[in-house]
Every structure is written in structure tokens, then in C-alpha cells.
Design an enzyme around this catalytic site. Sequence first.
Site, mmCIF file in Angstrom:
data_model
loop_
_atom_site.group_PDB
_atom_site.id
_atom_site.type_symbol
_atom_site.label_atom_id
_atom_site.label_comp_id
_atom_site.label_asym_id
_atom_site.label_seq_id
_atom_site.Cartn_x
_atom_site.Cartn_y
_atom_site.Cartn_z
ATOM 1 N N HIS A 1 57.775 -34.963 8.702
ATOM 2 C CA HIS A 1 57.429 -35.209 7.836
ATOM 3 C C HIS A 1 57.024 -33.479 7.411
ATOM 4 C CE1 HIS A 1 54.916 -36.921 4.339
ATOM 5 N NE2 HIS A 1 55.599 -37.815 4.537
ATOM 6 N N HIS B 1 58.817 -37.387 11.924
ATOM 7 C CA HIS B 1 58.208 -38.988 11.192
ATOM 8 C C HIS B 1 59.308 -39.752 11.401
ATOM 9 C CE1 HIS B 1 56.221 -40.794 7.977
ATOM 10 N NE2 HIS B 1 57.105 -40.399 6.928
ATOM 11 N N ARG C 1 67.033 -39.468 4.762
ATOM 12 C CA ARG C 1 66.277 -40.458 4.190
ATOM 13 C C ARG C 1 65.161 -40.176 2.318
ATOM 14 N NH1 ARG C 1 61.231 -43.177 4.370
ATOM 15 N NH2 ARG C 1 60.704 -41.797 6.081
#
Length: 533
Positions: A237, A344, A379
Site C-alpha cells: 500500500h 498490504h 489487486r
Amino acid sequence: MSQHNDFDVLVIGSGAAGLALALSLAHNLKVGVLSKSSLNLGSTQWAQGGIAAVIDQGDSTQQHIKDTLRAGAGLCQYDAVRFTVERGSDAIEWLLNQQVRFSKNQENQFHLTQEGGHSYRRILHAADATGAEISQALITQAKHHPNIHLLTNRLAIDIILGEKFQLPHSGALGAYVLNIETGHVEALKAKSTVLATGGASKVYLYTSNPDGSTGDGIAMAWRAGARVANMEFNQFHPTCLFHPQAKTFLISEAVRGEGGKLILPSGERFMHRFDDRAELAPRDIVARAIDHEMKRLGAECLYLDISHKPTHFIEQHFPTILDRCLGLGIDIRKEPIPVVPAAHYTCGGVLTDHFGQTDVPNLYAIGETAYSGLHGANRLASNSLLECVVFARSCAELILDRSPEHQAAEVQLPPWDESQVTDSDEDVVIAHNWDELRRFMWDYVGIVRTDKRLRRAKHRVDLLRNEINEFYSNYKVTSDLLELRNLVEVAGLIVRCAMLRKESRGLHYSLSHQRLLPKATDTILTPEPSYTH
């Protein structure tokens, strides 16, 4: 075996995936749900941004599919993406039926936000604490269901396999579980066992995840004989709060979605130099850009600035972030937020079909533990909570529809054998190995990799694994030892997958192989036919 240890379905994990599965099964079956600590300390609780789904008439499932495929850098399985996206509105309806309350606008319609990689506003959220809202709603429902048995402070050790103990039925028969409060190991029996333990980001020194994200389900499935896939794709992240007291606090993607600007210590913006989408580029691009600028400048952090927005806007949309930062002396209404990238999300995992089935009979994996084909090499923001609910529901459909390949009542599970072990007086070894593992994974297998760094990491993983397995064989198990055993297993899988990928794709960026290969292929590892008790 007592009735307390005998279930139709044993769900290992109490996050969104595990609880959604339990609630979808409990009208027909007796379900046990394991939690390593209290029920709300998993990653779901900390998910700020929201859940992606097509519910607006101006949006389309085809566009959501297209955005997901683009983020996945050629490795998403189209059927898995379509399967997930087309079930999105049903997943939202199911959550609403569980009393989840999403934020609404002045017209009493769901307030939809936009995040990096999405071409449309399709993120439902509960202010900036969506995960906490979903987690609490599902926990409340589960606590009141007579067929759901919530077993807290339990850490699963390994899947019990029929063939391992020459029992009359093969496949998963339940799990050995450490009762953390008593120190005793229990054998829990089940017709179906489901791994919903989340990801493995704790393998890295800096992570946005809670302490329990130690890859338990992935390691257990691997030891039980299930294949894993694409473990090299670890999502970092871009914006974790940089503060000595913040530890793992995330600054949501939604801050950038609502106009937050990434800036250097000088106040200069920089994202436009890396991608035309600037702050709204996918996470891997933003994380690499921040990492590059920090190294170029020798800066210990960069900054995310939302202070140009009206005060009431910030207070309404980001109350959790505002409150947490104020507690640390940072007023985001007036000044930028110091941020660094942090591990993350684990995009790879246990290889499954669309219903969570692994290679091992009666063993399933859902949520972040699984590799369903949805995420590919990266993702798309807020697809993770969607995946949890969609695959929990589909897994429940299969379990309810399928006749189990054995009857649990017929099987007498062997008790845990600790006759050859003693209490450890060398716990400092565990602490040292834990720290060493996470540091070299961050340094050698982080946002940017090279062949040389990966070889160094593999050498250290192999040494640590041997040391930890020797420790495991000679001493009574503790939660710290079990988590470290799982972490080193997962670290080895990440390194092996990364060494096999001779290109830079999605979240795997290698200075030794910067070109993209013409054909995208999954990295699939198959375990040796052995199982360690």
C-alpha cells in the site's frame, strides 16, 4: 471426542470471509469458527476504503471487469473476474441483510467513491471504517446464531489428513489447534475444513496489517499437499502513516480518490512524472514512485495532502483518519500527512476453483488466503472485501450441495503427540529469527527486487527454516513459534515464486528482468508428497 470438538464445517479465521461463510452455512450445518485472538482483530476490521460493486445505473459489470483485468496486468483469470463482479450486487444485498450500514448521500442513496484503477465511482463505504462496520455486523449476527460456535484464542497448527494417520477416509478431517489460554492442543474434527486466515504481509518489516497476518492458512495448506500460486505478488500500500507510534495505521486509498495530492518534502507534486493517472494510478505504480523518490532524495517519508479540501468535507469523509492523526499531533485539515509504503495484501495464495476447493479433498480456502484467479498480478482497490463475500457464498453453496466424502462420526482422530518435547528456555531464538526474517524480506524481496537479492533471501530462508523446524521438533508449541514456522514457510514460497518469474509484471518488479514477457503465465508451486506433524 466431545461434541464441542466435532463440527460439520470448521472455519479457520473470523474475518469477513470466514464469518460470511459461517452465516451462509449455519441454517443447515453446525459450524465452528476459530479466531487467533478476539473476533475483531483480523484484517477486515482495518479495511478503510470500501467494497467495490456495480450498483449504479451509469456503471456496468463489463467496465468493472475491464478495470480489474487492467490492474491484474494480464494474469487475472477472466472467468474468475466475471464470476466475482457479476455476483457483486448480490453480495451487497446479502451484507445489507446482515445489517451492514453503508454511507448515504443527501438523497438517501448510497454514497459511492472512486479509488485508484477504477474508471467509475463504485465503492460503497461506511465513512472511512468500512471493514469495522462489516466486521461488527457479521460478528453480531454470528454471536446470535445457535449453530455457530465461536472459538477464540485458538491457533490452528496443521490440517489433520486421513492418509497421514492411515484413517479410513482421506483428505481433511479437521485440524490440530493450540488453545492459547490453556496451552493444550486440541483435535477438532470436521467433515469440511475451510481456511480463511487472511494473508501473509507480516512477513515484511513494514506492513499495514494486524499482527495476525502470518500466512497460517497458506502454510497449512502447503504442508497438507495443496498447490499455491503467484506468491511473488505482494501488494504494498503506498500510504501507511509514518509515525513511531502509528505502527500499522493505513491512510485509505479514498483520500487520493477524493483529491489528496502526493508531495515531496519540498511540497512539489511528482506522480504525474510516473503515470498519466497521477494519484489515481494503481497501487503498485504509486508505491514504486514513492519508493523511488524516497531513495532518490534520501527521505524517510513523503506526504499526502488533503488540507486543500473544506474542513467539513474532511471531517465527514475521513473521521477515523482525522482522529488518529490528531492523536499524534497531525491536523490533516491544515497540514500534509507523512506516509511510507507498507506490505498490504497477498495477491497469491492457495490455488482454488470458483468455490474455494483446494487440491486436498474436503479442504477449502477463501478470501486473502486463496488464489482464485481474481487478482492476477495486482489487486484492484476494494475488490478484496467483495472477494471475501462472493467466494464465501459460493463455497457455502458447494459444501451444502456436496455429500461429504466421509462421516466425521466414523473417524477417531489421533490425539496430539507431545511426548518427545519439552518446554523451551530459549524463546529469545524465536524473537531473533522473527526480526531477522522480516528485515531481510523487506530488504531483498520488497517493492524492487534483483536476482542477487533473491538468492540472498533464499539462502537465509533455508537456514532459518532448518533452525525453526528443529526448534519445533524439540519444544512444546507456542503461538509465537507456530506463527514463525508459518512465516518462514510462506517467505520461502514468496522467494521461490519470485525467482521463477523472469520479468517485471504487476507487483513483481525486478531490476534484473525489467521487460514484460509476451505471454502471461501463473507461477504455480506443487509441494512434495510429505506432511509434517
